[in-house]
Design an enzyme around this catalytic site. Structure first.
Site, PDB file in Angstrom:
ATOM      1  N   HIS A 240       0.829  -1.208   0.000  1.00 18.08           N
ATOM      2  CA  HIS A 240       0.000   0.000   0.000  1.00 18.08           C
ATOM      3  C   HIS A 240       0.864   1.258   0.000  1.00 18.08           C
ATOM      4  O   HIS A 240       0.684   2.165  -0.824  1.00 18.08           O
ATOM      5  CB  HIS A 240      -0.916  -0.034   1.223  1.00 18.08           C
ATOM      6  CG  HIS A 240      -1.949   1.034   1.271  1.00 18.08           C
ATOM      7  ND1 HIS A 240      -1.699   2.281   1.816  1.00 18.08           N
ATOM      8  CD2 HIS A 240      -3.253   1.045   0.891  1.00 18.08           C
ATOM      9  CE1 HIS A 240      -2.808   3.011   1.756  1.00 18.08           C
ATOM     10  NE2 HIS A 240      -3.766   2.278   1.201  1.00 18.08           N
ATOM     11  N   ASN A 344     -13.450   5.172   2.370  1.00 14.66           N
ATOM     12  CA  ASN A 344     -14.062   4.412   1.274  1.00 14.66           C
ATOM     13  C   ASN A 344     -15.416   3.793   1.603  1.00 14.66           C
ATOM     14  O   ASN A 344     -15.773   2.771   1.047  1.00 14.66           O
ATOM     15  CB  ASN A 344     -13.114   3.279   0.855  1.00 14.66           C
ATOM     16  CG  ASN A 344     -11.805   3.793   0.312  1.00 14.66           C
ATOM     17  OD1 ASN A 344     -11.731   4.896  -0.209  1.00 14.66           O
ATOM     18  ND2 ASN A 344     -10.754   3.001   0.451  1.00 14.66           N
TER      19      ASN A 344
END
Length: 508
Positions: A240, A344
């Site tokens: 990530h 998100n």
């Protein structure tokens, strides 16, 4: 109930959880009666039996004598000091005593302003061996955590690896924010450093290695204690941070891709442990490290675990809010400006009602939340809250939104960047991918205008942003919600905030 904006930021050091709530309300123009009208949030059990090793943040006055008194009280109360930050009056401690919190509240009179557990799962990294006094210089290492995988990283699961080769022409995201045009003026300055608070950066990726600031890199997942071991900041279980770093500052070197600011330096500030958790003490360490090292920008593509939203009307959560906020505000005073992913969950951050994802390190419970519950660090004062756009400039279906909460928007759907596997390249989606575009633009801005303060940089970023009027968001796939519709004006709305960032104007 509509949530008052907290995006009008103040930078004063906050002294207590109650004062934090007052500061957020004052910054937004909210009244005391508005705050009082909020329904209480559902309590999250935070009581632990004897033998259950837990980590705590303890907030006190930011004076050496007071911090020292708290450190001594920790030992008397059956705990161990792991880390002290006297600059902000925060002490991180661990204890396996059920009565530890109660004892600390009375151990030194009213010196302890607040204390709160930082998680619900037992501490798995363990109390670092041999600690007699808190960290002041140097570092120690601790065993790696072995718990269930966390969810604080803002990443949508439609990632895809692609064949590594020169791809700059395919970087639609750079065109959307005019980074390609800004590069005709500057690729950024080597004097500018971006702290990538994430899961580590691949140390030998050809597009990243030239720009990694090894000297300022650190591992903060050592129970919140800075670990300066040579490889501590490397990625282990997640790429990530490597993907995020590529968007910020992949080098212009004739291979792969080019970042938003391809000539600035990046420090790997590892705040994500091997199981994907970003606990509060890790984030505090990361922000403090950025300030201590004089970094210019940080990127924060995560929310602090184990709560997606930390509620100010609960004692433990309020103490955590306070500690993280103090670290953010102190580092801002040192000249650091912070970009963060909005999240998100397709959630309307301006109208909070319920949440069923927390705590994510044990068993989540359905809970009522209110507008005094915050997604941190993105909702803290001074942090640039970033939503995600698609190639066609729609709001990505997964992106959080909120009138008066979202500051700016940036590309976050199918973003091509660096990955660890094969020192290659891949596509990922998430507000995690949007925020590093903002960090990169801020780095270019700092390169072109080195005298700007963090507040001036945020103001310029928003003023430079390209207005985008409300339009339907990207259609969500089956099983996912489309979220709240867009509200507001073309110049400021719940999807794009002040608009899509503009790298060309940032350097003009």
């Amino acid at each position: 109930m509509k949530r008052p904006s907290i995006r009008r930021r103040g930078f004063a050091l906050i002294a207590s959880g109650a004062m934090l709530a007052a500061t957020l309300a004052t910054a937004s123009g909210a009244s005391a009666s508005t705050t009082a009208a909020e329904p209480p949030s559902t309590p999250v059990p935070m009581a632990f039996p004897d033998g259950y090793l837990m980590s705590y943040v303890i907030n006190t006055k930011a004076t050496p004598g007071t911090v020292n008194a708290v450190e001594k009280a920790v030992a008397r109360s059956g705990g161990v000091v792991v880390q002290s930050w006297p600059q902000i009056g925060v002490v991180v401690a661990q204890s396996d005593r059920a009565a530890f919190r109660a004892k600390m509240k009375t151990a030194v009179g009213s010196v302890v302003q607040s204390i709160g557990a930082t998680r619900t799962a037992a501490v798995s990294e363990g109390t670092p061996d041999g600690i007699a006094t808190p960290w002041r210089s140097g570092a120690r290492t601790a065993p790696k955590a072995k718990a269930k995988v966390g969810t604080g990283l803002d990443l949508v699961s439609d990632e895809q690896a692609v064949t590594p080769d020169p791809r700059e022409g395919e970087q639609w995201d750079m065109q959307q924010i005019k980074a390609d045009q800004a590069h005709q003026i500057t690729d950024g300055s080597r004097d500018v450093v971006v702290g990538v608070l994430d899961s580590g950066i691949d140390p030998d990726h050809p597009d990243l290695q030239p720009n990694i600031d090894v000297a300022d890199s650190v591992n903060c997942t050592n129970a919140g204690r800075p670990d300066l071991s040579p490889t501590g900041w490397y990625p282990t279980t997640s790429d990530h941070g490597t993907h995020v770093a590529g968007t910020i500052g992949a080098a212009r070197n004739g291979t792969g891709i080019v970042g938003v600011a391809p000539n600035v330096r990046m420090a790997s500030v590892k705040v994500v442990n091997d199981d994907g958790f970003i606990y509060p003490e890790y984030a505090v360490c990361g922000f403090m490290w950025a300030g201590l090292k004089g970094m210019d920008v940080t990127n924060n593509s995560y929310y602090v675990d184990p709560m997606e939203f930390w509620c100010n009307d609960q004692v433990d959560q309020a103490a955590v809010l306070e500690a993280v906020n103090r670290a953010v505000q102190w580092s801002t005073k040192q000249g650091v400006v912070h970009a963060a992913a909005a999240g998100n969950s397709a959630y309307d951050l301006a109208n909070k009602t319920t949440n069923d994802s927390s705590p994510n390190d044990t068993t989540p419970i359905p809970r009522v939340i209110n507008n005094e519950c915050y997604d941190i660090p993105t909702e803290l004062p001074g942090v640039v809250t970033t939503s995600a756009t698609t190639r066609t400039e729609q709001l990505a279906y997964f992106s959080n939104r909120g009138l008066g909460v979202i500051d700016v928007a940036a590309p976050g759907r199918s973003i091509l960047s660096t990955i660890v596997a094969g020192n290659g390249y891949g596509l990922k989606s998430g507000t995690s991918m949007a925020s590093p575009h903002v960090a990169g633009v801020l780095a270019l801005m700092k390169s072109a205008h080195p005298d700007l303060t963090p507040a001036q940089m945020v103001a310029k970023l928003k003023a430079d942003a390209r207005d985008v009027a409300c339009q339907p968001a990207e259609t969500a796939p089956p099983g996912r919600t489309n979220g709240a519709p867009c509200v507001g004006s073309p110049s400021n709305n719940s999807y794009y905030g002040d608009g899509i960032i503009d790298a060309l104007k940032a350097v003009s």
